[in-house]
Design a protein around this motif. Structure first.
Motif, short mmCIF file in Angstrom:
data_model
loop_
_atom_site.label_atom_id
_atom_site.label_comp_id
_atom_site.label_asym_id
_atom_site.label_seq_id
_atom_site.Cartn_x
_atom_site.Cartn_y
_atom_site.Cartn_z
N LYS A 1 0.84 -1.19 0.00
CA LYS A 1 0.00 0.00 0.00
C LYS A 1 0.88 1.25 0.00
N PRO A 2 0.50 2.28 -0.73
CA PRO A 2 1.29 3.52 -0.69
C PRO A 2 1.13 4.20 0.67
N THR A 3 2.21 4.81 1.12
CA THR A 3 2.19 5.52 2.40
C THR A 3 1.49 6.86 2.23
N PRO A 4 0.51 7.18 3.09
CA PRO A 4 -0.13 8.48 2.99
C PRO A 4 0.87 9.61 3.25
N ALA A 5 0.63 10.75 2.66
CA ALA A 5 1.56 11.87 2.79
C ALA A 5 1.66 12.38 4.23
N TRP A 6 0.59 12.29 4.98
CA TRP A 6 0.62 12.83 6.35
C TRP A 6 1.46 11.97 7.28
N SER A 7 1.72 10.71 6.94
CA SER A 7 2.50 9.86 7.83
C SER A 7 3.87 9.51 7.27
N SER A 8 4.28 10.16 6.20
CA SER A 8 5.60 9.84 5.63
C SER A 8 6.70 10.47 6.48
N ASN A 9 7.90 9.93 6.35
CA ASN A 9 9.01 10.35 7.20
C ASN A 9 9.51 11.76 6.88
N HIS A 10 9.35 12.22 5.66
CA HIS A 10 9.88 13.54 5.33
C HIS A 10 9.12 14.65 6.07
N ALA A 11 7.93 14.37 6.54
CA ALA A 11 7.19 15.38 7.29
C ALA A 11 7.79 15.59 8.68
N ARG A 12 8.55 14.64 9.17
CA ARG A 12 9.16 14.76 10.50
C ARG A 12 10.43 15.60 10.50
N LEU A 13 11.00 15.79 9.33
CA LEU A 13 12.23 16.58 9.24
C LEU A 13 11.93 18.06 9.39
N ARG A 14 12.83 18.75 9.99
CA ARG A 14 12.64 20.19 10.15
C ARG A 14 13.04 20.88 8.86
#
Length: 70
Positions: free
Chosen positions: A40-53
């Motif tokens: 399944k594709p990872t939703p954008a809200w839970s992807s790891n790049h959102a955690r980066l500052r």
């Protein structure tokens, strides 16, 4: 009907249960013709790049540019 030869042919009609079990194990290990399940594709809200500052602008005018949309 088609004239293609069969893919499986019984050679010995007096096969033992052990021989039949071995053939069944080989064919079950080969697997079927179905495709592997897709990831399944990872939703954008839970992807790891959102955690980066985000990298804030630096240098002259950096403070002002940090509040502007990108």
């Amino acid at each position: 009907m088609s004239a293609t030869p069969p893919t499986l042919r019984i050679v010995d009609a007096n096969a033992t249960p052990e021989q039949i079990a071995a053939i069944v194990a080989v064919f079950s290990a080969m697997g079927g013709g179905e495709a592997a399940p897709t990831k399944k594709p990872t939703p954008a809200w839970s992807s790891n790049h959102a955690r980066l500052r985000p990298q804030h602008p630096h240098g002259p005018g950096g403070w002002r540019a940090s509040g502007l949309p990108r």
